[in-house]
Design an enzyme around this catalytic site. Structure first.
Site, short mmCIF file in Angstrom:
data_model
loop_
_atom_site.label_atom_id
_atom_site.label_comp_id
_atom_site.label_asym_id
_atom_site.label_seq_id
_atom_site.Cartn_x
_atom_site.Cartn_y
_atom_site.Cartn_z
N GLU A 197 -34.12 24.88 -17.37
CA GLU A 197 -33.01 25.75 -16.98
C GLU A 197 -31.86 24.88 -16.45
O GLU A 197 -32.12 23.79 -15.92
CB GLU A 197 -33.46 26.75 -15.90
CG GLU A 197 -33.86 26.09 -14.59
CD GLU A 197 -34.23 27.08 -13.50
OE1 GLU A 197 -35.27 27.72 -13.60
OE2 GLU A 197 -33.46 27.17 -12.52
N ARG A 235 -40.48 26.82 -9.15
CA ARG A 235 -39.79 25.81 -9.95
C ARG A 235 -40.37 25.81 -11.36
O ARG A 235 -41.60 25.86 -11.54
CB ARG A 235 -39.96 24.41 -9.33
CG ARG A 235 -39.10 24.16 -8.12
CD ARG A 235 -37.61 24.10 -8.50
NE ARG A 235 -36.74 23.85 -7.37
CZ ARG A 235 -36.17 24.80 -6.61
NH1 ARG A 235 -36.39 26.08 -6.85
NH2 ARG A 235 -35.36 24.47 -5.63
N HIS A 290 -33.18 32.65 -12.43
CA HIS A 290 -33.27 31.99 -11.10
C HIS A 290 -32.42 32.73 -10.06
O HIS A 290 -31.47 32.17 -9.51
CB HIS A 290 -32.85 30.52 -11.20
CG HIS A 290 -33.44 29.67 -10.11
ND1 HIS A 290 -33.73 28.34 -10.27
CD2 HIS A 290 -33.80 29.97 -8.83
CE1 HIS A 290 -34.23 27.85 -9.15
NE2 HIS A 290 -34.28 28.83 -8.25
#
Ligand SMILES: O=CC(=O)O
Length: 340
Positions: free
Chosen positions: A285, A256, A305
């Site tokens: 993000e 994360r 991601h």
């Protein structure tokens, strides 16, 4: 009796849809390959018994649950992480939370190793040179594009967080000859100790040990953050941590963005406190433009991601989420439920 309504906020693919469609329900689907707008969710969730959502649907909080109303029995997220969901708000309303651990472990461990190699070996700088038509005329100038070798003797890897994905990554890194691993996590105690003895024996490790974060920062050549997001792990890797790292060390974050302070990391790369970083996630993000401090650092290899993005894994995640939802509505145990 009215047919129960289930809201699905993304195109989850035909396999997972088939699981849902076996059961009598009114399916309200957002089927575009982009996030459902909040307004769409707010408009459609009232009266729903189930919500199948993505980690980009945030926040799933008390306000949204109040809009959903008292019928809502389950929120099922197509992700292992659930920092986009207010778990307390769900518990207070007796709403179950399903997620998708296990099925993505191998894919994320793969990309973790890829990021470590890309960062160590100047992957971004080298690819950018080729893409810009600047294939160097002297690639064999002896030290051009060199970086630290992850299979060198004594190489030490540190995990911040030591769960399933970290252990799958350890297995992969062992095949590079690495046999010294340190970790820091919260789940300790005697069961952890005996699990470590097992791992040490199984993989013939010279060392596997839980250490404090300061020691991990100072000792390791490659540091990998694999922890859940949220308040407890916010900026675990901050300026003080980065300043303790070796100048040749690599930081990899596939978990994360909030675990690493982006500004501090950008400074660490700019001023060469560390060698490089491999990141599948960053703070803020998906709003990561060219002006993001880490995009501006050539020694930061960034991916958008995509840790679990293999066809096999994403289908398995969607199917697990669909199955979790169906089981919760039937009053059966979920495949994977988040519990207190
Ligand atoms: O980040 C991905 C996930 O939580 O599944």
């Amino acid at each position: 009796m009215s047919i129960p309504k289930v809201v699905v906020t993304y195109n989850i693919g035909e396999e997972a849809l088939a699981i849902l469609k076996k059961h009598p329900m009114e399916l309200v689907l957002w089927s575009e390959d982009r996030n459902a707008p909040r307004e769409w969710l707010v408009e459609n969730i009232p009266g729903a018994v189930g919500l199948l959502c993505m980690l980009t649907d945030k926040p799933i909080d008390g306000a949204l649950l109040d809009i959903a109303g008292p019928n809502l029995q389950v929120v099922s997220t197509v992700s292992v992480g659930y920092d986009h969901i207010d778990f307390q708000a769900l518990s207070q309303r007796n709403i179950k939370l399903g997620h998708t651990p296990d099925v993505l472990t191998e894919a994320v461990a793969d990309i973790t190793v890829m990021l470590a190699l890309m960062a160590s070996r100047n992957g971004r700088i080298a690819v950018e040179a080729v893409e810009a038509g600047k294939w160097p005329s002297t690639p064999w100038s002896l030290f051009a594009f060199c970086g630290p070798q992850i299979s060198s003797p004594g190489y030490t890897v540190g995990f911040v967080g030591f769960g399933r994905i970290a252990q799958a990554t350890l297995r992969r890194l062992r095949s590079f000859g690495i046999d010294r691993f340190l970790y820091n996590n919260t789940g300790r105690g005697s069961s952890r100790e005996s699990a470590d003895v097992d791992l040490r024996q199984q993989f013939n490790l010279k060392e596997l040990r839980r250490v404090e974060l300061d020691e991990l920062a100072a000792e390791c050549d490659l540091i990998i953050t694999l922890t859940p997001g949220g308040a407890l792990t916010h900026h675990l890797v901050n300026e003080s941590f980065l300043r303790k790292m070796k100048k040749t060390a690599i930081l990899v974050n596939p978990s994360r963005g909030t675990v690493v302070d982006s500004n501090a990391l950008a400074l660490a790369l700019k001023e060469s406190w560390i060698w490089a970083a491999g990141l599948d996630v960053v703070e803020g993000e998906p709003n990561v433009g060219l002006d993001h401090p880490l995009v501006q650092q050539p020694r930061a290899v960034l991916l958008p991601h995509i840790g679990s993005a293999t066809f096999e894994t994403r289908i398995a995640m969607a199917c697990t989420a669909a199955e979790n939802l169906i089981r919760a509505l039937a009053g059966e145990p979920l495949l994977a439920e988040v519990k207190q």
